[in-house]
Design a protein around this motif. Structure first.
Motif, mmCIF file in Angstrom:
data_model
loop_
_atom_site.group_PDB
_atom_site.id
_atom_site.type_symbol
_atom_site.label_atom_id
_atom_site.label_comp_id
_atom_site.label_asym_id
_atom_site.label_seq_id
_atom_site.Cartn_x
_atom_site.Cartn_y
_atom_site.Cartn_z
ATOM 1 N N LYS A 173 34.523 -87.617 -20.895
ATOM 2 C CA LYS A 173 34.106 -86.630 -21.726
ATOM 3 C C LYS A 173 32.899 -85.961 -21.585
ATOM 4 C CE LYS A 173 34.989 -86.133 -26.532
ATOM 5 N NZ LYS A 173 34.580 -86.441 -27.801
ATOM 6 N N ALA A 174 32.066 -86.868 -20.867
ATOM 7 C CA ALA A 174 30.611 -86.234 -20.769
ATOM 8 C C ALA A 174 30.485 -85.454 -19.532
ATOM 9 C CB ALA A 174 29.722 -87.785 -20.190
ATOM 10 N N ILE A 175 31.530 -85.577 -18.450
ATOM 11 C CA ILE A 175 31.581 -84.656 -17.398
ATOM 12 C C ILE A 175 32.096 -83.376 -17.911
ATOM 13 C CG2 ILE A 175 32.633 -84.291 -15.174
ATOM 14 C CD1 ILE A 175 32.548 -87.095 -14.728
ATOM 15 N N THR A 176 33.338 -83.578 -18.645
ATOM 16 C CA THR A 176 34.035 -82.406 -19.053
ATOM 17 C C THR A 176 33.222 -81.576 -20.038
ATOM 18 O OG1 THR A 176 35.980 -83.741 -19.220
ATOM 19 C CG2 THR A 176 36.028 -81.621 -20.224
ATOM 20 N N GLU A 177 32.147 -82.244 -20.834
ATOM 21 C CA GLU A 177 31.201 -81.223 -21.840
ATOM 22 C C GLU A 177 30.097 -80.955 -21.134
ATOM 23 O OE1 GLU A 177 31.140 -83.942 -25.181
ATOM 24 O OE2 GLU A 177 33.195 -83.499 -25.755
ATOM 25 N N GLY A 178 29.679 -81.248 -19.736
ATOM 26 C CA GLY A 178 28.774 -80.745 -19.143
ATOM 27 C C GLY A 178 27.634 -81.719 -19.292
ATOM 28 N N ARG A 179 27.685 -82.979 -19.904
ATOM 29 C CA ARG A 179 26.396 -83.703 -20.286
ATOM 30 C C ARG A 179 26.127 -84.630 -19.188
ATOM 31 N NH1 ARG A 179 27.669 -87.118 -23.718
ATOM 32 N NH2 ARG A 179 30.091 -86.569 -24.167
ATOM 33 N N ARG A 229 36.579 -85.402 -5.510
ATOM 34 C CA ARG A 229 37.926 -84.701 -4.867
ATOM 35 C C ARG A 229 38.992 -84.539 -5.474
ATOM 36 N NH1 ARG A 229 41.700 -88.358 -2.701
ATOM 37 N NH2 ARG A 229 40.390 -90.270 -3.180
ATOM 38 N N MET A 230 38.844 -85.114 -6.936
ATOM 39 C CA MET A 230 40.113 -84.618 -7.799
ATOM 40 C C MET A 230 39.768 -83.417 -8.323
ATOM 41 S SD MET A 230 42.040 -87.558 -8.043
ATOM 42 C CE MET A 230 43.176 -87.248 -9.418
ATOM 43 N N LYS A 231 38.730 -82.829 -8.213
ATOM 44 C CA LYS A 231 38.508 -81.436 -8.831
ATOM 45 C C LYS A 231 38.811 -81.228 -10.232
ATOM 46 C CE LYS A 231 39.238 -79.503 -4.122
ATOM 47 N NZ LYS A 231 40.275 -79.244 -3.574
ATOM 48 N N GLY A 232 38.773 -82.049 -11.066
ATOM 49 C CA GLY A 232 39.244 -81.992 -12.398
ATOM 50 C C GLY A 232 40.820 -81.882 -12.724
ATOM 51 N N LYS A 233 41.455 -82.434 -11.572
ATOM 52 C CA LYS A 233 42.954 -82.054 -11.688
ATOM 53 C C LYS A 233 43.594 -83.315 -12.150
ATOM 54 C CE LYS A 233 43.075 -78.321 -9.269
ATOM 55 N NZ LYS A 233 43.339 -76.967 -9.804
ATOM 56 N N ASP A 234 43.056 -84.353 -12.535
ATOM 57 C CA ASP A 234 43.584 -85.746 -13.063
ATOM 58 C C ASP A 234 43.814 -85.127 -14.580
ATOM 59 O OD1 ASP A 234 40.538 -86.035 -13.282
ATOM 60 O OD2 ASP A 234 41.464 -87.048 -15.000
ATOM 61 N N ILE A 235 45.156 -86.086 -14.847
ATOM 62 C CA ILE A 235 45.776 -85.807 -16.181
ATOM 63 C C ILE A 235 44.815 -85.831 -17.197
ATOM 64 C CG2 ILE A 235 47.483 -86.892 -17.865
ATOM 65 C CD1 ILE A 235 48.790 -87.769 -14.989
ATOM 66 N N MET A 236 43.822 -87.012 -17.562
ATOM 67 C CA MET A 236 42.865 -86.911 -18.339
ATOM 68 C C MET A 236 42.031 -86.023 -18.507
ATOM 69 S SD MET A 236 42.751 -89.380 -20.331
ATOM 70 C CE MET A 236 41.939 -89.426 -21.809
ATOM 71 N N SER A 237 41.389 -85.230 -17.452
ATOM 72 C CA SER A 237 40.424 -84.449 -17.380
ATOM 73 C C SER A 237 41.394 -82.963 -17.864
ATOM 74 C CB SER A 237 39.994 -83.618 -16.001
ATOM 75 O OG SER A 237 39.086 -84.926 -15.638
ATOM 76 N N ILE A 238 42.512 -82.578 -17.409
ATOM 77 C CA ILE A 238 43.332 -81.564 -17.997
ATOM 78 C C ILE A 238 43.539 -81.750 -19.457
ATOM 79 C CG2 ILE A 238 45.503 -80.218 -17.845
ATOM 80 C CD1 ILE A 238 45.687 -81.258 -14.797
ATOM 81 N N ALA A 282 42.092 -79.307 -22.280
ATOM 82 C CA ALA A 282 43.111 -78.506 -23.330
ATOM 83 C C ALA A 282 42.849 -78.812 -24.541
ATOM 84 C CB ALA A 282 44.431 -78.648 -22.745
ATOM 85 N N ASN A 283 42.343 -80.206 -24.803
ATOM 86 C CA ASN A 283 42.103 -80.178 -26.357
ATOM 87 C C ASN A 283 40.892 -79.536 -26.805
ATOM 88 O OD1 ASN A 283 43.004 -82.017 -28.266
ATOM 89 N ND2 ASN A 283 40.997 -83.455 -27.943
ATOM 90 N N THR A 284 39.769 -79.513 -25.881
ATOM 91 C CA THR A 284 38.377 -78.711 -26.428
ATOM 92 C C THR A 284 38.792 -77.289 -26.491
ATOM 93 O OG1 THR A 284 37.476 -80.215 -24.444
ATOM 94 C CG2 THR A 284 36.227 -78.326 -25.581
ATOM 95 N N SER A 285 39.627 -76.823 -25.683
ATOM 96 C CA SER A 285 39.988 -75.315 -26.006
ATOM 97 C C SER A 285 40.941 -75.040 -27.169
ATOM 98 C CB SER A 285 40.345 -74.425 -24.806
ATOM 99 O OG SER A 285 41.278 -75.156 -24.385
#
Ligand code: HEM
Length: 605
Positions: free
Chosen positions: A272-278, A290-299, A303-306
């Motif tokens: 969450k901290a990475i997704t929110e830029g913290r 390496r995952m470039k945010g493609k893992d299920i949790m990051s996606i 999606a939830n934030t937006s």
């Protein structure tokens, strides 16, 4: 009185009360239906269904048809369903009437929190709406090359144990494939590695997730008590009972839950901290980068934030998905991949043909993309991997004949009438084309029975025959519109649409309402397996990577007593491979196969 005495007296009183109530109840509403005689005063026919039950399950369907009355635990009677029209009504058309049992939902909620397998109704729909796009084809395409190194590492780990001179060595592949499947799902779902493929690394989370299914299975007989306990006791008293109860499996389960909970909370907070830029992702070579945010949790987090306020999931719901996805995608996929290698080892001609197809595809891809180096090292992109006809037929046929989950339950939430595709004979010889079912009845959906139904699949339904998925010229048969085209959520599962008589599992316009061709392995409707495309992709990637380098055979060398190991699959709800007596103990899960490096003549000439 000791806590043990209190508990066992309470349990006994509950069992007696249930039995007396059932015996004194007016005639069972299912009395008019045929089914096997009760075989145990307490377990009914349940032990026959759920313990090494392959033949018993198939014989039930053969003898009584698509709807059978069976005796469940504590004198209850339930309906065992494999009829295609009935299953369509249960999982698609009237899915709001046929919901998960209280025992399933409440038990899962205690273990996983508010994930997909612990919620019902609108809450479940909302979660599916958020999660379905996460498992889209586009996301699978992106994920595939990122997770290829897992299959490569698994291959290196197995190969490193083999003699360099090409001679064979027996290896129990189950723990390796299980570690691989765990690494796949953890990386893909969480974008996090627990180092499952490194045997020198001990990890509490990995141990916990591996202990989860065995601990739950040991507590199977306690499961019917869950709704009562959850309704009657507060969290405080439930924890006290756990502390008192001298039941090892219960204490193990509690430990497993605590470890899973604390680990997933930590990963969730970091993500969450990475997704929110913290917070910054790890360095350039690290997994997060390496995952470039493609893992299920990051996606899912993005999606939830937006998403709008009404659609947004709470942190508890997001957290609940983590362990749910890992649990749901781990044992099932391990079992399916083990089954494929066992089949390939049993059928050398199939293995040779499959390896030849893969070599051809890798060589041709390497040539068209000017890739140099050994063909075995080439990683195929998603679209090519998924379209290899023979690989597809092998995977499909394995999942059809041997569904990793063979039975699922549902509770009927209001009086209803269940129509049948093929009428069944009642106790008095009348033919019934529909069954009146009262509220509160439990149904068992037989995915196994459905996948082996001779009416739809033909007389050879129980035979493993990949050719059924191929045309005479070796191409993939055309599947119906809804079977493999991204349909994910029940809509379009109408069994009477867009099917042809040539499609496997289809007859006179009728098919099973599954999301994966006409089979029920991944179920259908709003609660179908959300990860089936991921499972299919993982299975195909592991198989292509391993059989490019290694050849698999059944064990053939006798032990010191002259006995050769024979692998036998017990169908216990889940599938458990064991080694039969006398060479094995008939109990421990294992898949010992003889492995060697691939030789030039391990291909079709
Ligand atoms: C060969 C492998 C697999 C098989 C045979 C399988 C089978 C199933 C079945 C039969 C269900 C329905 C369960 C029910 O209604 O009680 C289900 C649900 C589910 N599966 Fe799978 N599964 C597999 C792999 C996966 C993977 C890899 C994932 C995740 C990446 C996954 C995630 C889920 C989830 C989250 C659900 C619950 C869906 C819901 O209730 O909305 N499964 N699976």
């Amino acid at each position: 009185m000791s806590p043990l005495r209190v508990l066992s007296s309470g349990a006994l009183a509950y069992i007696l009360w249930k039995l007396i109530r059932r015996l004194s109840a007016p005639t069972s509403p299912l009395a008019g239906l045929r089914g096997p005689k009760k075989e145990h005063w307490l377990k009914g026919n349940y032990h026959r269904l759920f313990q090494d039950g392959l033949h018993y399950n198939l014989e039930l369907v053969e003898e009584y048809g698509g709807a059978v009355k069976i005796n469940a635990l504590l004198g209850a009677q339930q309906l065992y369903i494999s009829d295609p029209l009935a299953l369509y009504h249960i999982v698609v058309k009237e899915q709001h009437i046929y919901t998960e049992t209280d025992m399933f939902i409440m038990g899962n909620r205690l273990i996983f929190g508010e994930g997909l397998i612990s919620t019902l109704g609108e809450q479940h729909k909302k979660q599916r709406k958020m999660l379905n796009p996460v498992f889209s084809l586009a996301n699978m395409r992106d994920l595939l090359p990122i997770i290829q190194p897992i299959a490569d590492k698994l291959c290196v780990m197995l190969k490193s144990q083999l003699p360099a001179d090409g001679s064979a060595k027996e290896i129990n592949i189950l723990p390796w494939l299980s570690r691989g499947a765990l690494e796949y799902i953890c990386q893909a779902a969480l974008g996090h590695s627990f180092g499952a493929l490194d045997p020198t690394r001990e990890n509490e989370y990995l141990k916990a997730i591996q202990m989860l299914a065995p601990s739950s299975i040991r507590l199977l007989m306690l499961r019917p008590f869950i709704p009562f306990i959850v309704r009657k006791f507060s969290l405080y008293w439930r924890n006290r009972v756990m502390d008192w109860a001298p039941i090892e499996a219960l204490k193990n389960l509690r430990h497993v839950i605590e470890v899973m909970d604390s680990t997933s909370k930590k990963i969730f907070a970091d993500k969450k901290a990475i997704t929110e830029g913290r917070s910054e992702p790890d360095g350039p070579g690290g997994l997060v980068a390496r995952m470039k945010g493609k893992d299920i949790m990051s996606i899912m987090l993005r999606a939830n934030t937006s998403s709008s306020d009404v659609d947004r999931l709470t942190d508890a719901e997001l957290l609940g998905q983590m362990n749910t996805i890992i649990f749901a995608g781990f044992e099932t996929t391990t079992s399916a991949i083990c089954r494929i290698f066992w089949i390939l080892a049993s059928k050398p001609d199939v293995q040779l043909r499959l390896r030849s197809e893969i070599r051809e595809a890798k060589r041709s891809y390497a040539k068209s993309h000017a890739i140099v180096g050994p063909w075995e090292d080439v990683g195929l992109p998603y679209d090519i991997l998924m379209s290899l006809p023979y690989l597809d037929a092998v995977v499909r046929e394995t999942l059809r004949v041997h569904p990793p989950t063979s039975l699922l339950s549902r509770t009927v939430r209001k009086d209803t009438v269940l129509p049948l595709y093929k009428p069944i004979k009642s106790v008095c010889g009348e033919m019934l084309s529909a069954i009146a079912i009262p509220e509160g009845t439990t149904l068992i959906m037989s995915l196994l029975g459905a996948n082996h139904n001779k009416e739809l699949w033909g007389e050879d339904a129980s035979e493993w025959r990949p050719e059924r998925w191929l045309t005479a010229t070796g191409e993939r048969v055309r599947l119906s519109k809804d079977s493999n085209s991204g349909m994910e959520d029940g809509e379009g599962n109408d069994p009477s649409v867009s099917t042809t008589e040539k499609t496997p599992g289809v007859k006179t316009g009728m098919k099973y309402p599954g999301v994966y061709a006409s089979m029920m392995t991944f179920l259908g409707g709003g609660r179908a397996c959300i990860g089936f495309k991921f499972a299919e992709m993982e299975m195909k990637q592991v198989v292509t990577t391993l059989i490019s380098r290694m050849h698999f055979e059944l064990p053939s060398i006798p032990d010191e007593n002259g006995n050769v190991k024979e692998i036998y699959w017990k169908v216990n709800g889940l599938q458990v491979p064991v080694v039969r007596l006398p060479a094995g103990d008939n109990t421990t899960a294992q898949v010992p196969l003889s492995l060697r490096l691939v030789q030039p003549d391990d291909f079709l000439s």
